[in-house]
Design a protein around this motif. Sequence first.
Motif, PDB file in Angstrom:
ATOM      1  N   LEU A 102      -7.538   7.843 -13.652  1.00  0.00           N
ATOM      2  CA  LEU A 102      -7.009   6.676 -13.103  1.00  0.00           C
ATOM      3  C   LEU A 102      -7.620   5.448 -13.731  1.00  0.00           C
ATOM      4  O   LEU A 102      -8.977   5.358 -13.772  1.00  0.00           O
ATOM      5  N   ASN A 103      -7.006   4.830 -14.261  1.00  0.00           N
ATOM      6  CA  ASN A 103      -7.530   3.477 -15.144  1.00  0.00           C
ATOM      7  C   ASN A 103      -8.073   2.492 -14.108  1.00  0.00           C
ATOM      8  O   ASN A 103      -7.547   2.215 -13.002  1.00  0.00           O
ATOM      9  N   ALA A 104      -8.942   1.276 -14.880  1.00  0.00           N
ATOM     10  CA  ALA A 104      -9.344   0.357 -13.899  1.00  0.00           C
ATOM     11  C   ALA A 104      -8.395  -0.564 -13.210  1.00  0.00           C
ATOM     12  O   ALA A 104      -8.440  -0.794 -12.103  1.00  0.00           O
ATOM     13  N   ALA A 105      -7.246  -0.913 -13.839  1.00  0.00           N
ATOM     14  CA  ALA A 105      -6.385  -1.472 -13.388  1.00  0.00           C
ATOM     15  C   ALA A 105      -5.680  -1.002 -12.091  1.00  0.00           C
ATOM     16  O   ALA A 105      -5.321  -1.664 -10.876  1.00  0.00           O
ATOM     17  N   ASP A 106      -5.364   0.243 -12.286  1.00  0.00           N
ATOM     18  CA  ASP A 106      -4.718   1.084 -11.146  1.00  0.00           C
ATOM     19  C   ASP A 106      -5.785   1.358 -10.058  1.00  0.00           C
ATOM     20  O   ASP A 106      -5.323   1.234  -8.805  1.00  0.00           O
ATOM     21  N   ALA A 107      -7.050   1.477 -10.231  1.00  0.00           N
ATOM     22  CA  ALA A 107      -8.188   1.577  -9.284  1.00  0.00           C
ATOM     23  C   ALA A 107      -8.280   0.164  -8.392  1.00  0.00           C
ATOM     24  O   ALA A 107      -8.344   0.263  -7.331  1.00  0.00           O
ATOM     25  N   LEU A 108      -8.105  -0.809  -9.299  1.00  0.00           N
ATOM     26  CA  LEU A 108      -8.052  -2.514  -8.598  1.00  0.00           C
ATOM     27  C   LEU A 108      -7.096  -2.458  -7.632  1.00  0.00           C
ATOM     28  O   LEU A 108      -7.233  -2.947  -6.421  1.00  0.00           O
ATOM     29  N   ASN A 109      -5.851  -2.138  -8.029  1.00  0.00           N
ATOM     30  CA  ASN A 109      -4.568  -2.225  -7.389  1.00  0.00           C
ATOM     31  C   ASN A 109      -4.641  -1.182  -6.065  1.00  0.00           C
ATOM     32  O   ASN A 109      -4.413  -1.755  -4.942  1.00  0.00           O
ATOM     33  N   ALA A 110      -5.285  -0.195  -6.189  1.00  0.00           N
ATOM     34  CA  ALA A 110      -5.292   0.759  -5.043  1.00  0.00           C
ATOM     35  C   ALA A 110      -6.166   0.089  -4.150  1.00  0.00           C
ATOM     36  O   ALA A 110      -6.007   0.011  -2.802  1.00  0.00           O
ATOM     37  N   LEU A 111      -7.357  -0.523  -4.399  1.00  0.00           N
ATOM     38  CA  LEU A 111      -8.416  -0.924  -3.523  1.00  0.00           C
ATOM     39  C   LEU A 111      -7.662  -2.397  -2.766  1.00  0.00           C
ATOM     40  O   LEU A 111      -7.841  -2.698  -1.674  1.00  0.00           O
ATOM     41  N   ALA A 112      -6.889  -3.088  -3.589  1.00  0.00           N
ATOM     42  CA  ALA A 112      -6.389  -4.333  -3.191  1.00  0.00           C
ATOM     43  C   ALA A 112      -5.230  -3.854  -2.072  1.00  0.00           C
ATOM     44  O   ALA A 112      -5.270  -4.540  -0.876  1.00  0.00           O
ATOM     45  N   LEU A 113      -4.578  -2.787  -2.407  1.00  0.00           N
ATOM     46  CA  LEU A 113      -3.430  -2.396  -1.551  1.00  0.00           C
ATOM     47  C   LEU A 113      -4.068  -1.731  -0.158  1.00  0.00           C
ATOM     48  O   LEU A 113      -3.720  -2.142   0.916  1.00  0.00           O
ATOM     49  N   PHE A 153      -7.156  -2.543   1.258  1.00  0.00           N
ATOM     50  CA  PHE A 153      -7.748  -3.589   2.258  1.00  0.00           C
ATOM     51  C   PHE A 153      -6.889  -4.932   2.304  1.00  0.00           C
ATOM     52  O   PHE A 153      -6.806  -5.443   3.447  1.00  0.00           O
ATOM     53  N   GLY A 154      -6.124  -5.048   1.441  1.00  0.00           N
ATOM     54  CA  GLY A 154      -4.990  -6.111   1.825  1.00  0.00           C
ATOM     55  C   GLY A 154      -4.047  -5.823   2.567  1.00  0.00           C
ATOM     56  O   GLY A 154      -3.841  -6.305   3.496  1.00  0.00           O
ATOM     57  N   VAL A 155      -3.122  -5.004   2.425  1.00  0.00           N
ATOM     58  CA  VAL A 155      -2.206  -4.522   3.195  1.00  0.00           C
ATOM     59  C   VAL A 155      -2.721  -3.925   4.471  1.00  0.00           C
ATOM     60  O   VAL A 155      -2.269  -4.100   5.548  1.00  0.00           O
ATOM     61  N   GLY A 156      -3.652  -3.040   4.581  1.00  0.00           N
ATOM     62  CA  GLY A 156      -4.428  -2.620   5.910  1.00  0.00           C
ATOM     63  C   GLY A 156      -4.699  -3.576   6.565  1.00  0.00           C
ATOM     64  O   GLY A 156      -4.314  -3.782   7.536  1.00  0.00           O
ATOM     65  N   LEU A 157      -5.437  -4.629   6.052  1.00  0.00           N
ATOM     66  CA  LEU A 157      -5.803  -5.935   6.984  1.00  0.00           C
ATOM     67  C   LEU A 157      -4.580  -6.521   7.425  1.00  0.00           C
ATOM     68  O   LEU A 157      -4.511  -7.143   8.657  1.00  0.00           O
ATOM     69  N   ALA A 158      -3.624  -7.015   6.584  1.00  0.00           N
ATOM     70  CA  ALA A 158      -2.814  -7.969   6.940  1.00  0.00           C
ATOM     71  C   ALA A 158      -1.717  -7.275   7.759  1.00  0.00           C
ATOM     72  O   ALA A 158      -1.405  -7.988   9.020  1.00  0.00           O
ATOM     73  N   GLU A 159      -1.349  -5.883   7.652  1.00  0.00           N
ATOM     74  CA  GLU A 159      -0.526  -5.451   8.611  1.00  0.00           C
ATOM     75  C   GLU A 159      -0.844  -4.831   9.798  1.00  0.00           C
ATOM     76  O   GLU A 159      -0.347  -5.081  11.032  1.00  0.00           O
ATOM     77  N   GLU A 160      -2.275  -4.592   9.836  1.00  0.00           N
ATOM     78  CA  GLU A 160      -2.817  -4.325  11.090  1.00  0.00           C
ATOM     79  C   GLU A 160      -3.090  -5.614  11.893  1.00  0.00           C
ATOM     80  O   GLU A 160      -2.930  -5.447  13.180  1.00  0.00           O
ATOM     81  N   LEU A 161      -3.716  -6.610  11.386  1.00  0.00           N
ATOM     82  CA  LEU A 161      -3.590  -7.922  12.236  1.00  0.00           C
ATOM     83  C   LEU A 161      -2.313  -8.383  12.825  1.00  0.00           C
ATOM     84  O   LEU A 161      -2.274  -8.762  13.764  1.00  0.00           O
ATOM     85  N   LEU A 162      -1.296  -7.995  11.992  1.00  0.00           N
ATOM     86  CA  LEU A 162       0.095  -8.372  12.479  1.00  0.00           C
ATOM     87  C   LEU A 162       0.651  -7.494  13.478  1.00  0.00           C
ATOM     88  O   LEU A 162       0.988  -7.910  14.595  1.00  0.00           O
ATOM     89  N   PHE A 163       0.529  -6.165  13.268  1.00  0.00           N
ATOM     90  CA  PHE A 163       1.123  -5.130  14.199  1.00  0.00           C
ATOM     91  C   PHE A 163       0.359  -4.763  15.519  1.00  0.00           C
ATOM     92  O   PHE A 163       0.651  -4.766  16.554  1.00  0.00           O
ATOM     93  N   ARG A 164      -1.070  -4.281  15.097  1.00  0.00           N
ATOM     94  CA  ARG A 164      -1.800  -3.935  16.077  1.00  0.00           C
ATOM     95  C   ARG A 164      -2.691  -5.011  16.498  1.00  0.00           C
ATOM     96  O   ARG A 164      -3.304  -4.720  17.679  1.00  0.00           O
ATOM     97  N   GLY A 165      -2.794  -5.898  15.892  1.00  0.00           N
ATOM     98  CA  GLY A 165      -3.349  -7.133  16.509  1.00  0.00           C
ATOM     99  C   GLY A 165      -2.570  -8.177  17.184  1.00  0.00           C
ATOM    100  O   GLY A 165      -2.318  -8.082  18.641  1.00  0.00           O
ATOM    101  N   TRP A 166      -1.752  -8.940  16.489  1.00  0.00           N
ATOM    102  CA  TRP A 166      -0.772 -10.091  17.393  1.00  0.00           C
ATOM    103  C   TRP A 166       0.258  -9.250  18.135  1.00  0.00           C
ATOM    104  O   TRP A 166       0.693  -9.677  19.117  1.00  0.00           O
ATOM    105  N   LEU A 167       0.913  -8.402  17.424  1.00  0.00           N
ATOM    106  CA  LEU A 167       2.376  -8.080  17.978  1.00  0.00           C
ATOM    107  C   LEU A 167       2.027  -7.220  19.280  1.00  0.00           C
ATOM    108  O   LEU A 167       2.557  -7.226  20.176  1.00  0.00           O
TER     109      LEU A 167
END
Length: 265
Positions: free
Chosen positions: A109-120, A122-136
């Motif tokens: 796993l190269n550095a770029a893919d590792a960073l993308n995986a981390l961004a997905l 915590f980014g997707v996890g936080l955004a979608e959970e705040l939207l669906f299990r938080g607000w909705l």
Amino acid sequence: MVLIPALYGLGWVAVQPLGLLLADDPTSLRLSLIGTFASLLLFVLVLPSWVRNRWNQPHPWLTLGLRSHRHAPSSGRCLIAGLLQSLSLLTLISLSLVLGSWGRWLGELNAADALNALALCFGVGLAEELLFRGWLLGELSQFTGPRTAVVSQALIFSLVHTRFNLGVLPMLGLLIGLTLLGLVLAIQRRLNEGSLWGCIGLHGGLVGGWFALQGGLLQISPSAPQWLIGPGGAHPNPIGGLVGIAALTVLLSRQLTALARAPRP
């Protein structure tokens, strides 16, 4: 319930002048991503006032689960537990592929893919959970009972994420898997006494972890069966496969048992 469409529309309108700078085509992918980010930023800015005024809750981040109650499990503990759950599910799918000769472990796993995986993660996890299990989930609870709200948010979550061009059976598998995931995430929040961080770890870990596996950690054979890796062709979603559905069903059953045994507040 019109909050999200309104904010999405405002975010889209706000970034349209950037279309002249980014590309000749104002509907370019980069512009779409920026518009989505702008909508998310507006959502985060508006959400505290929404919770205070509409839900009559004076502590919005506590109500939404981003802060923990004094006697509840810590946010870090919930996050790590959720990440470990996602690791277990992805390990089960990976082992099924390797043992079935449909996958080979590469561990690259190269550095770029590792960073993308981390961004997905915590980014997707936080955004979608705040939207669906938080607000909705909170918004639906204002109109229905908690059980109906849990089921309704899971169905909405699955419909939003399902691709309807896959054929009947693959689409049905994806709908079932995503509905189960939505239920698991909502029950996980109940088990974590309102904390959203366990959901963020589980959801984000699945998204980022699967990206990392496909990005170089695991070589998946083109002949891998759809029932195992899930529908989606070149971009499969293992949540819609039989292994993913079975694993989520077992996890949901264990959660419901734990919830039934948990002391009532």
